[in-house]
Design a protein around this motif. Structure first.
Motif, PDB file in Angstrom:
ATOM      1  N   MET A 188       0.909  -1.336  -0.051  1.00 40.21           N
ATOM      2  CA  MET A 188       0.062  -0.134  -0.204  1.00 40.21           C
ATOM      3  C   MET A 188       0.644   1.111  -0.001  1.00 40.21           C
ATOM      4  O   MET A 188       0.412   2.247  -0.873  1.00 40.21           O
ATOM      5  CB  MET A 188      -0.802  -0.068   1.099  1.00 40.21           C
ATOM      6  CG  MET A 188      -2.264  -0.784   1.018  1.00 40.21           C
ATOM      7  SD  MET A 188      -3.400  -0.440   2.381  1.00 40.21           S
ATOM      8  CE  MET A 188      -2.642  -1.479   3.658  1.00 40.21           C
ATOM      9  N   ARG A 189       1.848   1.303   0.731  1.00 36.95           N
ATOM     10  CA  ARG A 189       2.641   2.503   1.025  1.00 36.95           C
ATOM     11  C   ARG A 189       3.367   2.660  -0.338  1.00 36.95           C
ATOM     12  O   ARG A 189       3.717   3.826  -0.922  1.00 36.95           O
ATOM     13  CB  ARG A 189       3.704   2.367   1.979  1.00 36.95           C
ATOM     14  CG  ARG A 189       2.924   2.390   3.245  1.00 36.95           C
ATOM     15  CD  ARG A 189       4.125   2.966   4.641  1.00 36.95           C
ATOM     16  NE  ARG A 189       3.438   3.029   5.699  1.00 36.95           N
ATOM     17  CZ  ARG A 189       2.495   3.922   6.323  1.00 36.95           C
ATOM     18  NH1 ARG A 189       2.248   5.046   5.261  1.00 36.95           N
ATOM     19  NH2 ARG A 189       2.105   4.065   7.473  1.00 36.95           N
ATOM     20  N   GLN A 190       3.865   1.469  -1.272  1.00 37.60           N
ATOM     21  CA  GLN A 190       4.679   1.820  -2.464  1.00 37.60           C
ATOM     22  C   GLN A 190       3.700   2.388  -3.230  1.00 37.60           C
ATOM     23  O   GLN A 190       3.976   3.116  -3.987  1.00 37.60           O
ATOM     24  CB  GLN A 190       5.340   0.453  -2.711  1.00 37.60           C
ATOM     25  CG  GLN A 190       6.332  -0.143  -2.153  1.00 37.60           C
ATOM     26  CD  GLN A 190       6.760  -1.545  -2.149  1.00 37.60           C
ATOM     27  OE1 GLN A 190       6.153  -2.123  -2.946  1.00 37.60           O
ATOM     28  NE2 GLN A 190       7.719  -1.994  -1.441  1.00 37.60           N
ATOM     29  N   GLU A 191       2.478   1.941  -3.411  1.00 43.04           N
ATOM     30  CA  GLU A 191       1.480   2.333  -4.389  1.00 43.04           C
ATOM     31  C   GLU A 191       1.052   3.983  -3.927  1.00 43.04           C
ATOM     32  O   GLU A 191       0.825   4.597  -4.953  1.00 43.04           O
ATOM     33  CB  GLU A 191       0.122   1.538  -4.399  1.00 43.04           C
ATOM     34  CG  GLU A 191       0.247   0.166  -4.805  1.00 43.04           C
ATOM     35  CD  GLU A 191       0.572   0.075  -6.124  1.00 43.04           C
ATOM     36  OE1 GLU A 191       0.049   1.365  -6.960  1.00 43.04           O
ATOM     37  OE2 GLU A 191       0.917  -0.880  -6.823  1.00 43.04           O
ATOM     38  N   LEU A 195       1.710   7.273  -6.240  1.00 45.26           N
ATOM     39  CA  LEU A 195       0.407   8.193  -6.673  1.00 45.26           C
ATOM     40  C   LEU A 195       1.082   9.572  -6.473  1.00 45.26           C
ATOM     41  O   LEU A 195       0.725  10.554  -7.058  1.00 45.26           O
ATOM     42  CB  LEU A 195      -0.699   7.744  -5.864  1.00 45.26           C
ATOM     43  CG  LEU A 195      -1.760   8.904  -5.864  1.00 45.26           C
ATOM     44  CD1 LEU A 195      -2.443   8.952  -7.340  1.00 45.26           C
ATOM     45  CD2 LEU A 195      -2.935   8.679  -5.012  1.00 45.26           C
ATOM     46  N   VAL A 196       1.883   9.579  -5.376  1.00 41.96           N
ATOM     47  CA  VAL A 196       2.250  11.123  -5.119  1.00 41.96           C
ATOM     48  C   VAL A 196       3.328  11.570  -6.211  1.00 41.96           C
ATOM     49  O   VAL A 196       3.268  12.740  -6.653  1.00 41.96           O
ATOM     50  CB  VAL A 196       3.192  10.918  -3.635  1.00 41.96           C
ATOM     51  CG1 VAL A 196       4.159  12.506  -3.550  1.00 41.96           C
ATOM     52  CG2 VAL A 196       2.214  10.642  -2.447  1.00 41.96           C
ATOM     53  N   ALA A 256      12.843   3.494 -10.891  1.00 32.77           N
ATOM     54  CA  ALA A 256      13.095   2.032 -11.165  1.00 32.77           C
ATOM     55  C   ALA A 256      13.367   1.124  -9.932  1.00 32.77           C
ATOM     56  O   ALA A 256      12.904   0.051  -9.797  1.00 32.77           O
ATOM     57  CB  ALA A 256      14.283   2.059 -12.003  1.00 32.77           C
ATOM     58  N   VAL A 257      14.171   1.830  -8.974  1.00 31.08           N
ATOM     59  CA  VAL A 257      14.325   1.022  -7.763  1.00 31.08           C
ATOM     60  C   VAL A 257      12.930   0.723  -6.934  1.00 31.08           C
ATOM     61  O   VAL A 257      12.820  -0.499  -6.525  1.00 31.08           O
ATOM     62  CB  VAL A 257      15.378   1.762  -6.703  1.00 31.08           C
ATOM     63  CG1 VAL A 257      15.665   0.970  -5.410  1.00 31.08           C
ATOM     64  CG2 VAL A 257      16.566   1.961  -7.482  1.00 31.08           C
ATOM     65  N   ARG A 258      12.153   1.731  -7.067  1.00 36.83           N
ATOM     66  CA  ARG A 258      10.744   1.551  -6.343  1.00 36.83           C
ATOM     67  C   ARG A 258       9.820   0.491  -6.857  1.00 36.83           C
ATOM     68  O   ARG A 258       9.295   0.011  -6.307  1.00 36.83           O
ATOM     69  CB  ARG A 258      10.120   3.119  -6.200  1.00 36.83           C
ATOM     70  CG  ARG A 258      10.991   4.040  -5.180  1.00 36.83           C
ATOM     71  CD  ARG A 258       9.705   5.195  -5.392  1.00 36.83           C
ATOM     72  NE  ARG A 258      10.556   6.257  -4.292  1.00 36.83           N
ATOM     73  CZ  ARG A 258      10.097   7.374  -3.951  1.00 36.83           C
ATOM     74  NH1 ARG A 258       8.995   7.722  -4.793  1.00 36.83           N
ATOM     75  NH2 ARG A 258      10.489   8.427  -3.190  1.00 36.83           N
ATOM     76  N   LEU A 262       8.429  -2.757  -5.274  1.00 41.66           N
ATOM     77  CA  LEU A 262       7.242  -3.018  -5.472  1.00 41.66           C
ATOM     78  C   LEU A 262       6.902  -4.358  -5.871  1.00 41.66           C
ATOM     79  O   LEU A 262       6.067  -5.461  -5.202  1.00 41.66           O
ATOM     80  CB  LEU A 262       6.407  -2.092  -6.346  1.00 41.66           C
ATOM     81  CG  LEU A 262       4.733  -2.377  -6.662  1.00 41.66           C
ATOM     82  CD1 LEU A 262       3.961  -2.202  -5.299  1.00 41.66           C
ATOM     83  CD2 LEU A 262       4.369  -1.524  -7.731  1.00 41.66           C
ATOM     84  N   HIS A 263       7.591  -4.930  -6.925  1.00 47.04           N
ATOM     85  CA  HIS A 263       7.679  -6.366  -7.269  1.00 47.04           C
ATOM     86  C   HIS A 263       8.006  -7.406  -6.311  1.00 47.04           C
ATOM     87  O   HIS A 263       7.413  -8.252  -6.356  1.00 47.04           O
ATOM     88  CB  HIS A 263       8.554  -6.429  -8.556  1.00 47.04           C
ATOM     89  CG  HIS A 263       8.473  -7.926  -9.418  1.00 47.04           C
ATOM     90  ND1 HIS A 263       7.629  -7.844 -10.217  1.00 47.04           N
ATOM     91  CD2 HIS A 263       8.895  -8.989  -9.385  1.00 47.04           C
ATOM     92  CE1 HIS A 263       7.513  -9.187 -10.675  1.00 47.04           C
ATOM     93  NE2 HIS A 263       8.412  -9.831 -10.070  1.00 47.04           N
TER      94      HIS A 263
END
Length: 350
Positions: A188-191, A195-196, A256-258, A262-263
Motif C-alpha cells: 500500500m505504501r509503495q502504491e 500516486l504522489v 526504477a528502484v521503487r 514493489l515487485h
C-alpha cells in the motif's frame, strides 16, 4: 500483556512504557509487523544499523546457536545508550519458538541486561505458540497482533501520506484508490508513493476520479514494471532492455528502484499468504498481481523464498539510498541492481 486496540498500540509505539523490556509483533501482514517493529525500535536507538548497540538475529541464527540470543540480551552497551536486540522469525520452528519464549520470560523479568529492549517480528502465531503465550503472560512484555488494515484505516493512512507531500484526492477519487489497493501495508505504501509522484510532490494539487484513472490505468507491462518482472524471472537481457527503454521514456532511476521494491513486495506477499494456507490464485490476487502476469508471478514465487527475498531487499534498500545520496550515476545503480537480481534468479534455477 496484550495490546489490541489501535489507540493503545499507537500510544505505546510513540512512547513505550519503560517497564516493558520485550515486544512481540506477529500477524499475516508482515509489512505491518515490520513497520511497527521499526517504529518501536527507533525509540530505543535512532540508528538501527549501529553495530555497538543493535543486534539482529534470525530464526536460523538461534536454531544453529541458541547461545547467541542469551549473549545478545546479556551484552552491555560499549558506547553508552540502550541495547536493542531484534529477532526476525521466518518458518516458525518449534525449537526456536520455545527458546525465544524462555528468553523473553527471563528478560521481561529483568534477568538479563534490564536496559536492553527485545523486539521480535513473527508471522501469525497460533494459540499453541509458547512464544505467544509467554508474551501474553509476562508483565514486562507486550504482544501486538498485526492484521490487515480495514478500509477506514487505509483511507486514513492514504490521506495522511498524501497530505505530508501536500497533495490530495477528492472523496470519490479516494474511494476509488482505496478499493484498488492490495491489503498489505508495504505494498500500500509503495502504491501511495507512486500516486504522489504522479500528482507531483509539494504541488498542492488534488485530483479527481478522471485524472486518477489515468494513473491507475497505466498498463502493468510498462517498461519499469516489465524490467522488474524480467529481472526476478532471471532474464538479464530483457530486464536491461526494459530498463533502458524506461530511461529513454524519461523514467528515473529512483522510480526504477521503487518498482523493483514493489515487485519484490508482491512476491513476498504471495509467499506469506501461501505459507498461511491460501491458494496460489487467491494469493496472487491479494498481492495485487495483474491477471496477465499471474502465471509468471507464481512461477517466480516458487523460486524466490522469503529468506532469498530478504537478501534482495537489502540490495534494493542500498540501491535506493545510493541513487539518492552518493552522486554516482543513478541509472547504473538501478541497472546493476536488476542484473544482480537476475543473476540470483538464475542461481535459483528460474
Amino acid at each position: 500483556m496484550i495490546l489490541a486496540k489501535r489507540p493503545e498500540v499507537d500510544r505505546f509505539l510513540k512512547s513505550p512504557d519503560p517497564a516493558v523490556r520485550a515486544a512481540l509483533f506477529h500477524g499475516k501482514d508482515r509489512s505491518g509487523v515490520g513497520e511497527r517493529a521499526v517504529i518501536l525500535s527507533k525509540t530505543v536507538t535512532p540508528d538501527l544499523n549501529d553495530p555497538f548497540n543493535v543486534t539482529l538475529l534470525t530464526d536460523s541464527d538461534i536454531d544453529s546457536d541458541p547461545a547467541r540470543l542469551e549473549d545478545a540480551l546479556t551484552a552491555m552497551s560499549l558506547m553508552g545508550g540502550r541495547r536493542l536486540v531484534r529477532v526476525r522469525l521466518g518458518e516458525g520452528k518449534p525449537g526456536v519458538d520455545k527458546a525465544l519464549a524462555a528468553a523473553l520470560t527471563i528478560h521481561a523479568d529483568g534477568g538479563f541486561n534490564p536496559d536492553a529492549m527485545l523486539v521480535i517480528e513473527a508471522g501469525a502465531l497460533g494459540r499453541e505458540s509458547a512464544l505467544r503465550k509467554a508474551a501474553e503472560k509476562a508483565a514486562g512484555a507486550v504482544l501486538i497482533a498485526c492484521y490487515e488494515d480495514e478500509v477506514g484505516d487505509v483511507s486514513r493512512m492514504t490521506r495522511e501520506a498524501l497530505a505530508a507531500d501536500k497533495v490530495g484526492l477528492t472523496s470519490d477519487a479516494l474511494e476509488m484508490f482505496v478499493a484498488r489497493l492490495p491489503r498489505e501495508r508495504g505494498l500500500m505504501r509503495q502504491e501511495i508513493e507512486r500516486l504522489v509522484l504522479f500528482i507531483g510532490p509539494g504541488s498542492g494539487r488534488s485530483i479527481g476520479p478522471e485524472e486518477l484513472e489515468q494513473h491507475l490505468g497505466v498498463e502493468p507491462d510498462a517498461s519499469l514494471s516489465d524490467a522488474a518482472l524480467q529481472a526476478f524471472g532471471a532474464r538479464p537481457g530483457p530486464a536491461q532492455a526494459g530498463l533502458r527503454r524506461a530511461f529513454a521514456e524519461g523514467e528515473s532511476a529512483v522510480m526504477a528502484v521503487r518498482m523493483t521494491a514493489l515487485h519484490l513486495g508482491k512476491l513476498r506477499r504471495i509467499n506469506i499468504l501461501q505459507h498461511n494456507g491460501a491458494g496460489a490464485k487467491e494469493a496472487a490476487k491479494a498481492a495485487g498481481v495483474f491477471w496477465k502476469q499471474e502465471a509468471e508471478m507464481l512461477r517466480q514465487a516458487r523460486g524466490w523464498r522469503l529468506e532469498m527475498l530478504d537478501e534482495v531487499q537489502d540490495s534494493v534498500n542500498a540501491a535506493d539510498v545510493a541513487s539518492k545520496t552518493t552522486g554516482l550515476p543513478d541509472q547504473l545503480i538501478a541497472e546493476r541492481l536488476l542484473l544482480e537480481i537476475a543473476a540470483r534468479g538464475r542461481r535459483l534455477g528460474l
